[in-house]
Design an enzyme around this catalytic site. Sequence first.
Site, PDB file in Angstrom:
ATOM      1  CD  GLU A 124      39.343  35.058  45.039  1.00 61.04           C
ATOM      2  OE1 GLU A 124      40.358  35.165  44.317  1.00 61.04           O
ATOM      3  OE2 GLU A 124      38.954  33.978  45.519  1.00 61.04           O
ATOM      4  CB  THR A 162      40.563  31.432  43.390  1.00 60.67           C
ATOM      5  OG1 THR A 162      40.992  32.777  43.160  1.00 60.67           O
ATOM      6  CG2 THR A 162      39.052  31.348  43.399  1.00 60.67           C
TER       7      THR A 162
HETATM    8  S1  SF4 Z   1      41.466  31.127  36.773  1.00 61.29           S
HETATM    9 FE1  SF4 Z   1      42.083  31.246  38.938  1.00 61.29          FE
HETATM   10  S2  SF4 Z   1      43.784  32.704  39.067  1.00 61.29           S
HETATM   11 FE2  SF4 Z   1      42.771  32.967  37.099  1.00 61.29          FE
HETATM   12  S3  SF4 Z   1      41.333  34.644  37.446  1.00 61.29           S
HETATM   13 FE3  SF4 Z   1      40.212  32.715  37.737  1.00 61.29          FE
HETATM   14  S4  SF4 Z   1      40.337  32.266  39.917  1.00 61.29           S
HETATM   15 FE4  SF4 Z   1      41.902  33.853  39.463  1.00 61.29          FE
END
Ligand code: SF4
Length: 325
Positions: A124, A162
């Site tokens: 990411e 994230t």
């Molecule tokens: S909701 Fe959050 S943890 Fe799930 S794929 Fe998206 S960024 Fe990643």
Amino acid sequence: MLLAAPRGYCAGVDRAVVAVEKALEHYGAPVYVRKQIVHNIHVVQTLEKRGAIFVEEVDEVPPGAHVVFSAHGVSPAVVQGAADRGLQAIDATCPLVTKVHREAVRFARDDFEILLIGHEGHEEVEGTAGEAPEHTTLVGSPDEADTVVVRDPDKVVWLSQTTLSVDETMETVNRLRARFPNLQDPPSDDICYATQNRQVAIKKVAKNADLVIVVGSANSSNSVRLVEVALEYGAKAAYRVDYAHEVKQEWLDGVNTVGVTSGASVPEVLVQDLLDELAGAGYGDVETVITAEEDLIFSLPKELRKDMTGKNDARALGGRRSGAE
Ligand code: SF4
């Protein structure tokens, strides 16, 4: 046993896994996937059995074939590489990762230096940094905040991966702001709702648990963070397992209460296996600790929706509900 909720699949993982399943159904095997579609070994092996072929880079994919980009996102260079090879790309990047990419593009256009808080080498981070490589500096820890060098301290913004620890990220930001008082914040949280919700739930469980077991793979950032958060918030011990059979008997010695959770890329069937294993060891009295309800669903990647139009399949329009395998 204290069972954390929410746990397991988030909307972005659900969408990415369904995207590969739908691509296999619609185009037929093989369908290529760049990198692990989500960071869970069970999910990857299950999709491999159905005909998915996982590759590291797009130059391993035969020209003209379908390739799915993983939930973690890709840099523009990867998108261009796939186009140059004539690949049919399906972008399963989580929309919440795409949101961070857009922020990076916008701040770079406004000539900000982006301090990207995240783990070096994580896919990411590579994807987000690849949107504005000349404007991005990675900050890997609170300690690195004390030493990072910037071009203009009045023109800096922080963004983040994230799936980080909320607490550790705020420590990094505070230490950055102590050095750069004009540091700008992202327009909204970059650490996503699923990461935050799973950390809040395990904090509540951990303070009453002698042992916490997190189901998740070693390369799953948010699963590894759940182990760290459990230890910080009072669990006497915490371990991560891919499968129930990895639980060691000695972990349970002297343990009255076990807490259980799972990372955002983990199918619920693996948690149920762990509950069965622990019930067999005498921890069959399960109390669910609920700290939030989740009902977010993301629609499937636009390339798939376009190709599946007319198939009269309701799931062409969206993923499964979070929590289902
Ligand atoms: S909701 Fe959050 S943890 Fe799930 S794929 Fe998206 S960024 Fe990643």
